[in-house]
Design an enzyme around this catalytic site. Structure first.
Site, mmCIF file in Angstrom:
data_model
loop_
_atom_site.group_PDB
_atom_site.id
_atom_site.type_symbol
_atom_site.label_atom_id
_atom_site.label_comp_id
_atom_site.label_asym_id
_atom_site.label_seq_id
_atom_site.Cartn_x
_atom_site.Cartn_y
_atom_site.Cartn_z
ATOM 1 N N LYS A 54 -1.318 4.070 1.880
ATOM 2 C CA LYS A 54 -2.497 3.703 2.670
ATOM 3 C C LYS A 54 -2.395 2.252 3.114
ATOM 4 C CE LYS A 54 -5.561 2.434 -1.189
ATOM 5 N NZ LYS A 54 -5.681 1.006 -0.830
ATOM 6 N N LYS A 83 -7.040 0.223 -5.700
ATOM 7 C CA LYS A 83 -6.098 -0.662 -5.030
ATOM 8 C C LYS A 83 -6.798 -1.425 -3.902
ATOM 9 C CE LYS A 83 -2.637 0.586 -7.534
ATOM 10 N NZ LYS A 83 -3.450 1.173 -8.590
ATOM 11 N N ASP A 84 -6.254 -2.598 -3.566
ATOM 12 C CA ASP A 84 -6.878 -3.492 -2.602
ATOM 13 C C ASP A 84 -6.890 -2.910 -1.192
ATOM 14 O OD1 ASP A 84 -5.326 -5.188 -4.781
ATOM 15 O OD2 ASP A 84 -7.041 -6.379 -4.136
ATOM 16 N N ARG A 85 -7.798 -3.444 -0.385
ATOM 17 C CA ARG A 85 -7.884 -3.032 1.007
ATOM 18 C C ARG A 85 -6.758 -3.653 1.832
ATOM 19 N NH1 ARG A 85 -11.844 -1.611 4.758
ATOM 20 N NH2 ARG A 85 -13.534 -1.884 3.255
#
Length: 348
Positions: A54, A83-85
């Site tokens: 992603k 998880k981070d953007r």
């Protein structure tokens, strides 16, 4: 907190300060993280596991897109870690699809929102939180820190001694906002419906842990066992109390076989004893609103390692002002806590 005007807190670093200013995560490609598991899907079962990549999405956002495209409820989608953007992340998501296949062209629909399906396998069980073993990071830094003459030496030291296992700034929100919310919630009585994901509880526990770690770092005992410490065995969840400290235990700690832990505050037994327990209790009492609020909310006491090793670390200079770091961290450890040992940045 007793006084939010003191934010950000002055939590010490291993070397006393960063080398120089720098930039990271300017684009998602500068911050790549991949979950590592000890097992693989079995190839059969009610749940379809999707190995995805992603970009520019949080994990809950990605899960909602998967639920929508597959025609299931959001609670039917599971994942192990958040998880981070602003990153490129690879992780498993599971979708409960008993007796049916995923919709036609579901992978194409997901690609339209920044999710690439790299693999799909069946498994009997839903993917639960916190079951992956480690995270593998590839981070690109730029600016003054990348060309600093002491960067390689500092990096080698961290590879040798490990990194303080601080919770990263993203846990606390901008200017400590999550802690402000936690304190307000504890004043009126914490309610799950107001904090469904436990963000306020997590911020409070993380802050109290960081306070203990900071004190141990100032005393230079963050890697050194003290009488009464609760030690954890490397690579396991096993813990034991160090009643007596001898040369053999110091040697094991120096090798990273055992590591001191600090409290994740809550209700229940502290586990540590003697002066270690007294100091941990004293530090929690300094922020009584948070510690008592966690106990009242029913959070259970736990422990967390004070030091984490860097797994298979690497450093490569891509250009005079750009460097790429590669390393693995145990589940729950923050890559930003590694970066703050090297560089100055407003988000570190």
């Amino acid at each position: 907190m007793s006084d939010m005007s003191l934010w950000p807190p002055d939590w010490p670093r291993v070397h006393g300060g960063p080398l120089a200013s720098g930039e990271f995560r300017m684009t998602p490609e500068d911050f790549i993280v991949e979950e590592v598991f000890d097992f693989a899907p079995e190839g059969q079962g009610e749940h379809l596991w999707l190995w995805i990549e992603k970009r520019d999405l949080t994990t809950p956002e990605a899960a909602k897109h998967v639920a929508r495209v597959c025609g299931v409820r959001p609670r039917d989608v599971g994942y192990s870690g958040l998880k981070d953007r602003v990153a490129i992340t690879r992780q498993w998501l599971s979708v409960h699809l008993p007796g049916r296949d995923a919709p036609d062209a579901f992978a194409v629909q997901l690609s339209d929102v920044g999710i690439v399906v790299l693999d799909a396998q069946r498994h009997p069980r839903k993917l639960k939180r916190g079951v992956h073993r480690t995270n593998r990071f590839t981070l690109r830094l730029s600016g003054e820190v990348a060309s600093h003459p002491d960067l390689a030496c500092r990096w080698r030291t961290l590879c040798t001694v490990g990194v303080p296992n601080y919770f990263g700034p993203q846990r606390f929100g901008r200017e400590g906002r999550n802690l402000v919310l936690a304190q307000k919630a504890f004043t009126r009585g914490w309610r799950k419906r107001d904090d469904p994901h436990g963000m306020q509880l997590s911020a409070a526990r993380s802050f109290l842990f960081n306070e203990v770690l900071a004190a141990r770092l100032r005393a230079q005992t963050w890697r050194t066992p003290c009488p009464g410490d609760v030690l954890t065995l490397a690579g396991t969840a096993s813990r034991f109390v160090a009643d007596e400290i001898d040369a053999a235990l110091h040697e094991r700690a120096a090798r990273g076989d055992v590591t001191p832990t600090g409290p994740m505050w809550g209700r229940g037994r502290l586990e540590s004893v003697a002066e270690v327990a007294e100091e941990e209790t004293r530090l929690a009492a300094r922020h009584e609103a948070l510690s008592l609020g966690l106990e009242a909310a029913g959070v259970r006491m736990d422990r967390r390692a004070l030091c984490v090793p860097l797994d298979a670390p690497s450093l490569e200079h891509d250009a005079p002002d750009r460097v790429t770091l590669g390393f693995g961290l145990p589940r729950g450890a923050f890559a930003t806590s590694v970066l703050r040992e090297l560089m100055h940045h407003p988000l570190l």
